[in-house]
Design a protein around this motif. Sequence first.
Motif, PDB file in Angstrom:
ATOM      1  N   GLU A 560     -67.206  32.595 104.129  1.00 24.24           N
ATOM      2  CA  GLU A 560     -66.324  33.209 103.024  1.00 24.24           C
ATOM      3  C   GLU A 560     -64.853  33.751 103.568  1.00 24.24           C
ATOM      4  N   LYS A 561     -64.526  34.779 103.424  1.00 23.56           N
ATOM      5  CA  LYS A 561     -63.221  35.207 103.798  1.00 23.56           C
ATOM      6  C   LYS A 561     -63.173  35.359 105.494  1.00 23.56           C
ATOM      7  N   ALA A 562     -62.093  35.223 105.956  1.00 23.21           N
ATOM      8  CA  ALA A 562     -62.069  35.050 107.597  1.00 23.21           C
ATOM      9  C   ALA A 562     -62.312  36.747 107.773  1.00 23.21           C
ATOM     10  N   GLY A 563     -63.269  36.612 109.000  1.00 15.82           N
ATOM     11  CA  GLY A 563     -63.526  37.952 109.496  1.00 15.82           C
ATOM     12  C   GLY A 563     -64.653  38.801 108.840  1.00 15.82           C
ATOM     13  N   GLU A 564     -65.126  38.118 107.735  1.00 15.73           N
ATOM     14  CA  GLU A 564     -66.089  38.770 106.939  1.00 15.73           C
ATOM     15  C   GLU A 564     -67.748  38.026 106.846  1.00 15.73           C
ATOM     16  N   SER A 565     -67.680  36.794 107.491  1.00 14.34           N
ATOM     17  CA  SER A 565     -68.804  36.018 107.576  1.00 14.34           C
ATOM     18  C   SER A 565     -69.202  35.875 109.052  1.00 14.34           C
ATOM     19  N   THR A 566     -70.231  36.406 109.516  1.00 10.57           N
ATOM     20  CA  THR A 566     -70.805  36.409 110.845  1.00 10.57           C
ATOM     21  C   THR A 566     -71.976  35.446 111.008  1.00 10.57           C
ATOM     22  N   PHE A 567     -72.168  34.519 111.864  1.00 10.47           N
ATOM     23  CA  PHE A 567     -73.206  33.827 111.990  1.00 10.47           C
ATOM     24  C   PHE A 567     -73.764  33.742 113.372  1.00 10.47           C
ATOM     25  N   ALA A 568     -75.242  33.975 113.634  1.00  9.41           N
ATOM     26  CA  ALA A 568     -75.950  33.780 114.941  1.00  9.41           C
ATOM     27  C   ALA A 568     -75.822  32.360 115.553  1.00  9.41           C
ATOM     28  N   ILE A 569     -75.352  32.480 116.860  1.00  9.15           N
ATOM     29  CA  ILE A 569     -75.217  31.224 117.747  1.00  9.15           C
ATOM     30  C   ILE A 569     -76.544  31.110 118.305  1.00  9.15           C
ATOM     31  N   PRO A 570     -77.251  29.926 118.048  1.00  9.56           N
ATOM     32  CA  PRO A 570     -78.641  29.761 118.621  1.00  9.56           C
ATOM     33  C   PRO A 570     -78.551  29.593 120.065  1.00  9.56           C
ATOM     34  N   LYS A 571     -79.583  30.284 120.929  1.00 10.75           N
ATOM     35  CA  LYS A 571     -79.774  30.231 122.185  1.00 10.75           C
ATOM     36  C   LYS A 571     -79.893  28.779 122.660  1.00 10.75           C
ATOM     37  N   THR A 572     -80.346  28.019 122.110  1.00  7.00           N
ATOM     38  CA  THR A 572     -80.746  26.775 122.458  1.00  7.00           C
ATOM     39  C   THR A 572     -79.759  25.546 121.838  1.00  7.00           C
ATOM     40  N   GLY A 573     -78.818  25.875 121.397  1.00  8.32           N
ATOM     41  CA  GLY A 573     -77.727  25.115 120.742  1.00  8.32           C
ATOM     42  C   GLY A 573     -76.224  25.649 120.675  1.00  8.32           C
ATOM     43  N   PHE A 574     -75.814  25.147 119.335  1.00  7.39           N
ATOM     44  CA  PHE A 574     -74.365  25.843 119.346  1.00  7.39           C
ATOM     45  C   PHE A 574     -74.118  25.827 117.670  1.00  7.39           C
ATOM     46  N   LEU A 575     -72.969  26.159 117.434  1.00  8.28           N
ATOM     47  CA  LEU A 575     -72.466  26.207 116.195  1.00  8.28           C
ATOM     48  C   LEU A 575     -71.143  25.062 115.967  1.00  8.28           C
ATOM     49  N   LEU A 576     -71.107  24.462 114.827  1.00  8.97           N
ATOM     50  CA  LEU A 576     -70.009  23.613 114.479  1.00  8.97           C
ATOM     51  C   LEU A 576     -69.315  24.252 113.491  1.00  8.97           C
ATOM     52  N   THR A 577     -68.072  24.566 113.400  1.00  4.46           N
ATOM     53  CA  THR A 577     -67.200  25.126 112.481  1.00  4.46           C
ATOM     54  C   THR A 577     -66.172  23.875 111.844  1.00  4.46           C
ATOM     55  N   LEU A 578     -66.439  23.744 110.570  1.00  2.92           N
ATOM     56  CA  LEU A 578     -65.255  22.855 109.982  1.00  2.92           C
ATOM     57  C   LEU A 578     -64.327  23.568 109.293  1.00  2.92           C
ATOM     58  N   ARG A 579     -63.275  23.302 109.670  1.00  2.38           N
ATOM     59  CA  ARG A 579     -61.997  23.869 109.025  1.00  2.38           C
ATOM     60  C   ARG A 579     -61.075  22.885 108.411  1.00  2.38           C
ATOM     61  N   SER A 580     -61.112  23.054 107.063  1.00  2.00           N
ATOM     62  CA  SER A 580     -60.359  22.353 106.168  1.00  2.00           C
ATOM     63  C   SER A 580     -60.966  20.658 106.542  1.00  2.00           C
TER      64      SER A 580
END
Length: 725
Positions: A560-580
């Motif tokens: 949602e808004k910048a600085g207000e949404s937090t997501f756990a990073i998996p220990k056996t993987g990673f997160l991909l962030t799609l910006r625009s």
Amino acid sequence: MVRQRPEIMLLSLLLHVAEGDRLIQLPDTRFSIPGKLRKRGPGFAVSVLCAVALSLMGSAVGNATPVVSSSGPEAKTRTLKGGALLTKPAYAGYKRKPTVQTRMEDDLDLGFSPVAQGDRHRVIRQGTELSWNGQGRSLSWIAGSSDGNPTQIRYGLTDTDLMQQMGVELLNTDDAQIQPVRWFSDPESQPLNLPVVWSQGRRYLDITPLAEEMGWQLRESGQILEVTSPGATVEEIEQEEEPWGDRIVLDLNGTPLFTVTSSPIEPTPQDEDPNPDGVQDSGPPALPLQEFVITLDATITPELLNARAIAKENLTTATDGASPGNKTIALTLGQTGFAGLMETSGDRTTLRFQIPQMWRPRVWTDRNPNRLIIDIQPDVVTERNILWASGVRWRQQLIEVADSRFPVVWLELNHRNASNTVLKPITANPGLPGIAELSQIADRLGANAAINGGFFNRNNQLPLGAIREDGRWLSSPILNRGAIAWNDAGSAIIGRLSLEETLTTAQGEALPILFLNSGYVKAGISRYTPEWGETYTTLIDNEMIVVVEGGKVTQHLQGEKAGESTFAIPKTGFLLTLRSFASALPKLPIGTSVLINRVTVPSYFDVYPHILGAGPVLLNNNWIVLDPEAEQFNQNFIEGKASRSAIGQTEDGRLVIAIAHHRTNGPGPTLTEMAQIMQQLGSVNALNLDGGGSTTLFLGGQLLEHPPRIIPRIHNGLGIFLQSE
């Protein structure tokens, strides 16, 4: 050979069974940071089996210790594609040493680290407070002896406390085991040489020779070291105008402790706008001022007070600041045009001056008679050339560039030839977000020296450049900016660096990943791994989050808004962030397998486990190579005048970390001037680090030559760890 020595056959069999025919390499324990436990793998079991076998056979085998071979080829340098200079270390082999028997309690003594290769002192007790003639001071002291004999006790204080809280001046030396000092003494006719002692990673100086010379009585009382010294008084004040500035001399009866501090003076509205009608004044702009304070554990004689003291109401505005009820002596600096005052309260005397923030008055002592001397001038700098520890030299000097003079402070690191010198990237927090003072970061991690590192976003406290530690990317490079890379064997390179990652799906889709663990934001895909921390918080509005675990896409999440949404990073993987970049989401359906391919550009950077990025590159092969467009800096950044910090590499492989806050008559250097300064310090390759308010250099518990203002907080830096050899 095997038939004549059956124990070799047994040793060979043991190694064969335990290691499965793999080549056994002796562990190199020189480069482990204090406080971190080393993992023991199969090699440890082999060592135990070998020790048992050799003990049963009664064989004596020499210890194989890695050293630099004196007969090996010389170190070689060559210029690689991309303009970086690759320095190869001289051949490192193994040399046999005879086995040395040590007492069990020596092996278990964790309180002393003989970094400077001095005599082994056994630390018996330590404390946290010094009482000087009843006046308490918070500082660290140790008590010990060379052989553990409790009747032969010697006392040590850190060199930082001796300088800052006692007024002891460290003098130049090429001997890391002895520190000559000046404290109411003549270095030529009466040198005071204090032995260096290392305990728990801190550098202490044995003050026993000083105590004997000055007639101090030392006594322990729990955590307090009580020092009794003859009282001291100020008997006369002399003011002299010199061609270079002003000198104030205090004639003393005794040898008092003294401290020197400074703090910025906030400008008044009149100072901020001296011409409210808009008429331009032809005079120079007003310099920002500091209050420079010297406090002595001494009183002023009644005769001097009666002769020189004036009433508070007769003080000028410039000297206003005297405490109510105290007798005050006004001091006028005729040559430099500034003012000060001197007052006594109880057993202490205080001198206060209002002078420009960039000035660094020299405060020193002399003997016969005992005198405290204060030299105030625009371009004073206490020159230093101190071999502070094996592999670390502390330097200070005025460096001339064109028509300007810059007080420069730097450390020379003999990283290649000093096996006890370990360099690591350091960050404010174990997780990537966060900033702190450099001294706090260094103290937390146990670094003996440090300098600020790369850029960061002050708002969200996230890194903006390359940080790689032990092969792990904590933060990727950005914008093809400059970086330094090094390994634990002493090889280092400086050049521009990029990291290219590509994500490939099982369906053959190839998607570029712009940044890895970075606070830099751009439309596209970025990736965040556990090196970033346990969680990721969105940096812009409406980010799409793709969770990858075990090589497969497992979730799609909406930020949602910048600085207000937090997501756990998996220990056996990673997160991909799609910006625009929502169009990439259909190419990453849940359940699809993904693969990451990564290369560094230039590729030879990838062989180095440690990387720290900033920029721009200042020098390459002794040529100034500033190119703001290549590293996406604007020209104003290049030409601006500000505090600067930089790291350089000399032709013989030493590293130079340097800071320059200002020129003697104005603001700090431009980047071109900083490149010229680094050339004069012997660098052939050099990299600019994050400067401005971040510029800080730390050594042994103190910030070196830092201006009197709020101590900056930074995100990352370079830490120097000294270890026992």
